[in-house]
Design an enzyme around this catalytic site. Structure first.
Site, PDB file in Angstrom:
ATOM      1  N   GLY A  67       0.854  -1.190   0.000  1.00  0.00           N
ATOM      2  CA  GLY A  67       0.000   0.000   0.000  1.00  0.00           C
ATOM      3  C   GLY A  67       0.883   1.230   0.000  1.00  0.00           C
ATOM      4  N   GLU A  90       0.447  -1.347  -4.787  1.00  0.00           N
ATOM      5  CA  GLU A  90      -0.664  -0.426  -4.577  1.00  0.00           C
ATOM      6  C   GLU A  90      -1.862  -0.911  -5.388  1.00  0.00           C
ATOM      7  OE1 GLU A  90      -1.242   2.404  -2.595  1.00  0.00           O
ATOM      8  OE2 GLU A  90      -3.194   2.190  -3.549  1.00  0.00           O
ATOM      9  N   ASP A 146      -5.365   1.643   5.540  1.00  0.00           N
ATOM     10  CA  ASP A 146      -6.780   1.957   5.704  1.00  0.00           C
ATOM     11  C   ASP A 146      -7.273   1.404   7.051  1.00  0.00           C
ATOM     12  OD1 ASP A 146      -9.406   2.512   5.193  1.00  0.00           O
ATOM     13  OD2 ASP A 146      -9.293   1.851   3.091  1.00  0.00           O
TER      14      ASP A 146
END
EC number: 2.1.1.33
Lengths: 248, 436
Positions: A67, A90, A146
Site C-alpha cells: 500500500g 498499490e 486503511d
C-alpha cells in the site's frame, strides 16, 4: 528537449498529483481484473529494474512497501539502500500510475539513482505469494493503512492474524515488518496481531533507536507528513520474523 | 445483447446446483453418496441401506463434501446449510454437529481421527477437536470450531491432510495450493506455511496423493479448471510435471469442440501405490487413466475408459485403498426438469489397482449393473431408483458444468461494463439518484 508532459511539473519534471487523484479506498475483497503473475518465477524483474539487470541478473527484491500510496517511503529508501531492490504494491491504479511516473522522472533527472525502486498495481492481500518466494524479503512496510473502523470490515485490514502467516512466509528469518498509523484503534489492533503471532517478536527499544528506517516511518510518506502538519499522534509496531519454527 | 446474457447467467446463480458426491469406506465396508441434501449410505457388509440416526434432523441444503476418516471409524458431511456433521460409522449416528458461519465447501479428518477441518466459502479453515467422543453417551454434541488459517477471500475447493499427517493442504479458486504445517496444538492456529504450489492457470478443483513406501511424504497431484493435472513435490512447492488431460481427452475421445474453454478436471483418485490416477473430466463420458512414475516424477496418459450405453460423466469418484474397484457417481441436485429432482447414477470400474509394468495396459473395465458388489439393492439405495432416462444425464451434465463455472471462474467484464456495474454501489447510488 522532449515535448513537455501536461501532467508533469515544468520545473521539476515530476508528475503532479492533481492529475492522479483517486478514491481513497479500494475494495480488497473484490475479484481482480489486472494481470497477476502465476508464480514468483514469472514475475519479470528486468522490466522493473532495467539498469540493475544489465549487470547482475540474480538479484531479487528484498523490500516491499505494501500500500505504497504516492511512494514517499520508497523514494527515501532508494537512496538509503542503493543496492537493494525494492517494490511498492498499490491497489489503486491511478496512484500506481503516479508512482511509476515519479520514479521515471527521478531516474531521468538523477542519472544512476532510483534504479532500484519500482511499483506494481496489485492486491497484496490476495497475491503476495505470486510475487515473492519463501524467505525472499528482508523488510515489509505497512504505513498508514486503511483503518476500516467497522467491525464487519475488519477482515479488510491489511494486518490480520491470518495474513501475517503469509507475510511470515515471504519474510526471511530476521526480516522486519514495520507498521505505523495515526489511528489509535488500528495501532492497537496491529500491535496485538503481531504480538499474538508465534512467528514474530517485537524489536527491542535500542534496535529501534539504531534503525535508520524507523525514523523514515513518520517523515517519508505523504500521510506521515500530513499527520505531522496536524500535530497528530502516531502508533508504531515494528516486529521481527523469528527463525525457530513451531514444534511439529 | 451482452447485457441480457449477463443478467441471465447471474440469475442462474440463485439456483445453485450441487454435484452428486461419492465416498468409499477405506475397507469397502460401505459406500456413501450425497445428492442435494440427501445422504445415502449402503452397507456392503449387510447388503442393505443404512439408516442414519440424527437427532438434529439431517442436512437441510446441498451437501458439498463427504468423506471417511482414514481408519473408517468416522464419516463427515457438510455443505450449504452451514452444518458439519460427524458420524460414527458403526452405529451411523451423528455424534457431532458443528455450526459454521458460512457455507461449507470442503472437509478433512486428521489421520489419527482427532480433528476435523472444514473450509467455508470465504476461505477460512476451521478445526474441531473430536478426540473426546463418548460412546456411552451417544447424544449429538454441538461443537465450536476454531479458525486456524485463511485464504484471503477465496473459495477453498479442497482440503487434505498429507499422508504423514505433517501438513494440511488447501486448494482454492485463485489458482493456489497452500501447504501449511499442521501443528501439534491446532486449536492455536496453523501459522507456518511450508510452501505454495503455483502453476495452475485456473481454479484448482481436486487433490490426491501419490504415496510410496520409501517416501512417506508422497507426492501431490492436482486437477484444475485449466484442464491440466499437475504433479508436485508439495513440501518445496516444486512443479514436477504437467499433464494436459483436456487436450489429450479431446484427441482420444473427440469431445465436441464447440466450447470456448477446455473441459475442467472435476475429480481425481489414485491407487494405493499411486501408480494409476483416475481423472474425471467435464464432458468426458468415462474416466481418463494416468500413470504416475514415482522415480521419474512424471505423469502420462494411459487411456480413456469409456462408459458405453449412456452419457455417464462422473461428478465424483472414489476408491478404497485395499480394493481394485473405482466407484463413480454422476448426478446433481435441484434440476429444473419436471419429475426427477435429484439424479444420481452409480457405476464402478474394475482393475483399478497397482500397475507396475509400463508396457502392459492395465486391464480396466466398466462393470455392468449386475456385476457391481451389492447389486440391485445397492443401486436402488444409492440412486433412489434403478432406471434413469437418458435425457436426465445430459441435463445433469449441463447443470453441473454451468454451476461449477459460475462458482469458480471469475467473470471478465469490459471496462464500460465494470463502470456500469459500479452504479449499483451504495456510495454511488447516493450521488446519482433516479438510477435503477
Amino acid at each position: 528537449m522532449e515535448v513537455s508532459n501536461p501532467t508533469h511539473s515544468k520545473t521539476t519534471g515530476l508528475p503532479r498529483k492533481r492529475f492522479y487523484r483517486a478514491r481513497a479506498h479500494s475494495n480488497p475483497l473484490s475479484d481482480s481484473h489486472f494481470p497477476v503473475p502465476i508464480s514468483p518465477s514469472q514475475f519479470d524483474s528486468t522490466l522493473h529494474y532495467p539498469q540493475f539487470f544489465k549487470s547482475d541478473s540474480s538479484k531479487k527484491i528484498e523490500f516491499a512497501d505494501i500500500g505504497c500510496g504516492f511512494g514517499g517511503l520508497l523514494i527515501s529508501l532508494s537512496t538509503l539502500f542503493p543496492d537493494t531492490l525494492m517494490i511498492g504494491m498499490e491497489l489503486r491504479d491511478k496512484v500506481t500510475e503516479y508512482v511509476k511516473e515519479r520514479i521515471l522522472a527521478l531516474r531521468a533527472s538523477n542519472p544512476g539513482q532510483y534504479e532500484n525502486v519500482s511499483v506494481v498495481r496489485t492486491n497484496s492481500m490476495k497475491y503476495i505469494p505470486n510475487y515473492f518466494e519463501k524467505g525472499q524479503l528482508t523488510k515489509m512496510f505497512f504505513l498508514f493503512p486503511d483503518p476500516h473502523f467497522k467491525e464487519k470490515n475488519h477482515r479488510r485490514r491489511v494486518i490480520s492474524p491470518h495474513l501475517l502467516d503469509e507475510y511470515a512466509f515471504v519474510l526471511r528469518a530476521g526480516g522486519i515488518i514495520y507498521t505505523i498509523t495515526d489511528v489509535e484503534e488500528l495501532g492497537v489492533w496491529m500491535k496485538s496481531c503481531l504480538e499474538g503471532h508465534p512467528l514474530f517478536e517485537a524489536l527491542p527499544e535500542d534496535e529501534l533507536e539504531a534503525d535508520p528506517v524507523v525514523k523514515l516511518l513518520n517523515t517519508a510518506t505523504e500521510e506521515g507528513q500530513k499527520v505531522a502538519r496536524n500535530e497528530g499522534q502516531t502508533f508504531r509496531a515494528v516486529y521481527r520474523r523469528i527463525a525457530t519454527s513451531l514444534p511439529h | 445483447m451482452e447485457d441480457n446474457h449477463m443478467e441471465e447467467s447471474e440469475q442462474k446463480l440463485e439456483t445453485e446446483v450441487a454435484p452428486a458426491l461419492i465416498a468409499v469406506h477405506p475397507s469397502q465396508i460401505s459406500v456413501s453418496v450425497s445428492v442435494g441434501s440427501e445422504l445415502r449410505v449402503f452397507s456392503l457388509q449387510d447388503g442393505s441401506r443404512v439408516k442414519l440416526i440424527d437427532e438434529t434432523g439431517g442436512h437441510k441444503d446441498s451437501i458439498r463434501a463427504i468423506r471417511y476418516s482414514r481408519s473408517g471409524q468416522f464419516f463427515v458431511s457438510g455443505g450449504d446449510d452451514k452444518l458439519v456433521k460427524v458420524w460414527d460409522t458403526k452405529s451411523w449416528r451423528c455424534i457431532y454437529s458443528v455450526v459454521s458461519e458460512k457455507r461449507v465447501t470442503s472437509l478433512a479428518i486428521s489421520g489419527d481421527g482427532m480433528f476435523v477441518c472444514f473450509a467455508d466459502k470465504f476461505g477460512v479453515v476451521y478445526v474441531v477437536d473430536i478426540g473426546d467422543h463418548n460412546y456411552e453417551n451417544p447424544a449429538p454434541v454441538n461443537k465450536k470450531a476454531v479458525p486456524i488459517l485463511s485464504h484471503y477471500c477465496s473459495i477453498i475447493t479442497r482440503l487434505e491432510y498429507s499422508p504423514d499427517g505433517k501438513y494440511i493442504i488447501t486448494a482454492d479458486r485463485d489458482f493456489k495450493i497452500r501447504v501449511t504445517v499442521f501443528p501439534k496444538e491446532p486449536l492455536n492456529g496453523a501459522h507456518e506455511i511450508q510452501s505454495f504450489c503455483l502453476g495452475h492457470t485456473e481454479f484448482v478443483s481436486c487433490l490426491a496423493f501419490i504415496s510410496c513406501q520409501d517416501y512417506a511424504q508422497g507426492l501431490l497431484v492436482s486437477g484444475s479448471g485449466d484442464s491440466t493435472v499437475r504433479l508436485w513435490d508439495y513440501a518445496s512447492g516444486c512443479l514436477l510435471d504437467t499433464c494436459d488431460v483436456g487436450a489429450e481427452a479431446g484427441v482420444l475421445h473427440s469431445i465436441q469442440r464447440q466450447e470456448e474453454v477446455l473441459p475442467a478436471i472435476t475429480d481425481l483418485c489414485a491407487t494405493a501405490d499411486g501408480s494409476l490416477v483416475a481423472v474425471a473430466v467435464q464432458s468426458l463420458p468415462g474416466i481418463m487413466l494416468l500413470r504416475c512414475s514415482f522415480s521419474a516424477r512424471t505423469l502420462s496418459v494411459v487411456k480413456v475408459v469409456s462408459v458405453k450405453g449412456e452419457t455417464f460423466i462422473p461428478t465424483s469418484i472414489g476408491a478404497a485403498p485395499s480394493s481394485p474397484l473405482l466407484w463413480m457417481v454422476m448426478g446433481a441436485s435441484s434440476l429444473q426438469s419436471n419429475d426427477s429432482a435429484l439424479l444420481a447414477r452409480v457405476r464402478a470400474v474394475s482393475g483399478f489397482t497397482t500397475n507396475t509394468s509400463e508396457s502392459t495396459e492395465p486391464e480396466v473395465s466398466v462393470l455392468e449393473d449386475t456385476e457391481i458388489p451389492g447389486g440391485e439393492p445397492l443401486l436402488q439405495a444409492l440412486q433412489g431408483k434403478l432406471s434413469i432416462g437418458e435425457e436426465a444425464f445430459s441435463t445433469a451434465a449441463e447443470a453441473v458444468k454451468t454451476a461449477m463455472r459460475n462458482l469458480l471462474i471469475k467473470k471478465q467484464y469490459s471496462a464500460e461494463r465494470r463502470e456500469f456495474r459500479k452504479r449499483g454501489r451504495n456510495d454511488k447510488k447516493n450521488q446519482t439518484p433516479a438510477q435503477s
